[in-house]
Design a protein around this motif. Sequence first.
Motif, PDB file in Angstrom:
ATOM      1  N   THR A 159       0.863  -1.179   0.000  1.00 50.22           N
ATOM      2  CA  THR A 159       0.000   0.000   0.000  1.00 50.22           C
ATOM      3  C   THR A 159       0.897   1.225   0.000  1.00 50.22           C
ATOM      4  N   PHE A 160       0.434   2.257  -0.691  1.00 47.50           N
ATOM      5  CA  PHE A 160       1.199   3.495  -0.837  1.00 47.50           C
ATOM      6  C   PHE A 160       0.241   4.659  -0.682  1.00 47.50           C
ATOM      7  N   SER A 161       0.671   5.664   0.055  1.00 45.19           N
ATOM      8  CA  SER A 161      -0.171   6.845   0.226  1.00 45.19           C
ATOM      9  C   SER A 161       0.688   8.098   0.304  1.00 45.19           C
ATOM     10  N   LEU A 162       0.118   9.201  -0.172  1.00 43.56           N
ATOM     11  CA  LEU A 162       0.748  10.517  -0.087  1.00 43.56           C
ATOM     12  C   LEU A 162      -0.096  11.386   0.831  1.00 43.56           C
ATOM     13  N   TRP A 163       0.584  12.275   1.596  1.00 41.05           N
ATOM     14  CA  TRP A 163      -0.068  13.075   2.624  1.00 41.05           C
ATOM     15  C   TRP A 163       0.397  14.517   2.541  1.00 41.05           C
ATOM     16  N   ASP A 164      -0.484  15.418   2.964  1.00 42.31           N
ATOM     17  CA  ASP A 164      -0.146  16.841   2.936  1.00 42.31           C
ATOM     18  C   ASP A 164       0.504  17.325   4.231  1.00 42.31           C
ATOM     19  N   HIS A 165       0.817  16.420   5.137  1.00 47.21           N
ATOM     20  CA  HIS A 165       1.452  16.778   6.408  1.00 47.21           C
ATOM     21  C   HIS A 165       2.543  15.763   6.751  1.00 47.21           C
ATOM     22  N   ASP A 166       3.285  16.051   7.817  1.00 45.94           N
ATOM     23  CA  ASP A 166       4.483  15.263   8.132  1.00 45.94           C
ATOM     24  C   ASP A 166       4.237  13.996   8.935  1.00 45.94           C
ATOM     25  N   VAL A 167       3.137  13.906   9.668  1.00 41.72           N
ATOM     26  CA  VAL A 167       2.918  12.742  10.533  1.00 41.72           C
ATOM     27  C   VAL A 167       1.559  12.110  10.199  1.00 41.72           C
ATOM     28  N   PRO A 168       1.476  11.388   9.092  1.00 39.10           N
ATOM     29  CA  PRO A 168       0.208  10.775   8.711  1.00 39.10           C
ATOM     30  C   PRO A 168      -0.135   9.590   9.610  1.00 39.10           C
ATOM     31  N   GLU A 169      -1.428   9.303   9.667  1.00 37.82           N
ATOM     32  CA  GLU A 169      -1.905   8.161  10.442  1.00 37.82           C
ATOM     33  C   GLU A 169      -1.981   6.934   9.534  1.00 37.82           C
ATOM     34  N   ALA A 170      -0.824   6.446   9.136  1.00 37.17           N
ATOM     35  CA  ALA A 170      -0.748   5.266   8.277  1.00 37.17           C
ATOM     36  C   ALA A 170       0.519   4.504   8.644  1.00 37.17           C
ATOM     37  N   PRO A 171       0.412   3.199   8.844  1.00 40.59           N
ATOM     38  CA  PRO A 171       1.602   2.417   9.188  1.00 40.59           C
ATOM     39  C   PRO A 171       2.469   2.146   7.962  1.00 40.59           C
ATOM     40  N   GLY A 172       3.775   2.063   8.178  1.00 40.03           N
ATOM     41  CA  GLY A 172       4.700   1.729   7.104  1.00 40.03           C
ATOM     42  C   GLY A 172       5.930   2.604   7.124  1.00 40.03           C
ATOM     43  N   ASP A 173       6.751   2.448   6.104  1.00 38.02           N
ATOM     44  CA  ASP A 173       7.965   3.255   5.967  1.00 38.02           C
ATOM     45  C   ASP A 173       7.575   4.650   5.517  1.00 38.02           C
ATOM     46  N   ARG A 174       8.117   5.652   6.192  1.00 38.56           N
ATOM     47  CA  ARG A 174       7.782   7.051   5.915  1.00 38.56           C
ATOM     48  C   ARG A 174       8.897   7.708   5.119  1.00 38.56           C
ATOM     49  N   TYR A 175       8.520   8.503   4.119  1.00 36.98           N
ATOM     50  CA  TYR A 175       9.467   9.194   3.244  1.00 36.98           C
ATOM     51  C   TYR A 175       9.097  10.675   3.146  1.00 36.98           C
ATOM     52  N   GLN A 176      10.094  11.500   2.905  1.00 40.24           N
ATOM     53  CA  GLN A 176       9.866  12.898   2.565  1.00 40.24           C
ATOM     54  C   GLN A 176       9.610  12.970   1.053  1.00 40.24           C
ATOM     55  N   VAL A 177       8.640  13.772   0.641  1.00 39.40           N
ATOM     56  CA  VAL A 177       8.365  13.974  -0.782  1.00 39.40           C
ATOM     57  C   VAL A 177       9.086  15.246  -1.216  1.00 39.40           C
ATOM     58  N   LEU A 178      10.034  15.098  -2.144  1.00 37.98           N
ATOM     59  CA  LEU A 178      10.811  16.241  -2.617  1.00 37.98           C
ATOM     60  C   LEU A 178      10.174  16.912  -3.833  1.00 37.98           C
ATOM     61  N   HIS A 179       9.471  16.136  -4.641  1.00 41.05           N
ATOM     62  CA  HIS A 179       8.824  16.656  -5.855  1.00 41.05           C
ATOM     63  C   HIS A 179       7.800  15.626  -6.297  1.00 41.05           C
ATOM     64  N   LEU A 180       6.763  16.082  -6.973  1.00 39.39           N
ATOM     65  CA  LEU A 180       5.755  15.184  -7.504  1.00 39.39           C
ATOM     66  C   LEU A 180       5.543  15.509  -8.977  1.00 39.39           C
ATOM     67  N   SER A 181       5.840  14.538  -9.847  1.00 40.97           N
ATOM     68  CA  SER A 181       5.507  14.645 -11.268  1.00 40.97           C
ATOM     69  C   SER A 181       4.203  13.881 -11.461  1.00 40.97           C
ATOM     70  N   GLU A 182       3.241  14.463 -12.152  1.00 38.69           N
ATOM     71  CA  GLU A 182       1.936  13.808 -12.288  1.00 38.69           C
ATOM     72  C   GLU A 182       1.293  14.098 -13.646  1.00 38.69           C
ATOM     73  N   PRO A 183       2.017  13.775 -14.732  1.00 34.92           N
ATOM     74  CA  PRO A 183       1.519  14.143 -16.066  1.00 34.92           C
ATOM     75  C   PRO A 183       0.217  13.462 -16.466  1.00 34.92           C
TER      76      PRO A 183
END
Length: 194
Positions: A159-183
């Motif tokens: 499962t993969f999720s993106l969040w608009d804040h730093d401490v989401p309520e989702a279990p798993g490995d957490r990453y910082q988002v540096l950029h989002l390409s979404e063509p």
Amino acid sequence: MYAMQYEITLPAAYDMGLVRERVATRGHLLDAFAGLGVKAYLMRERGVAGSPVNQYAPFYLWTTPQGMNSFLWGAGFQGIVRDFGRPPVQHWTGVAYEEGGAAGRPARTAVRRRTPIAEGAELPALMAGAVAETARLAATEGAVLAAAAVDPRGWELMTFSLWDHDVPEAPGDRYQVLHLSEPERELLVRGRHW
């Protein structure tokens, strides 16, 4: 939908500012890439948000296998190979995708969870559960998007999720988002993928 990720684990003393600079100067190159729904340029820093490693770990949601193949066999991935060596590329076939309530806001954090699928697991029920979990994650406050996919070779649910804040309520490995390409994000099929 096809999900894909490669992880480049870097030395503990590596200057992660170099990864930030790489993304700042090159991230826009996939902003119009055919077949790409979303590419999240992800990074983990040792000691930040519980990360045990320094890691550059881009994550992709492809709308077509041709787009994925064009990237892997083209100049984009060859830049990774040239600069870091050829990493193993994990990939999963899509189970579900949903836009979150924060879809219009910038993604700051990503969470990826990988779960082995036990021998003898009832696959239809497990996949129905993954679809429901994707919808639940997407409905959680601050969710930008959520996806679920399976690697049937190694029998793993991701499962993969993106969040608009730093401490989401989702279990798993957490990453910082540096950029989002979404063509081609709007071409990612919402809901169940079978």
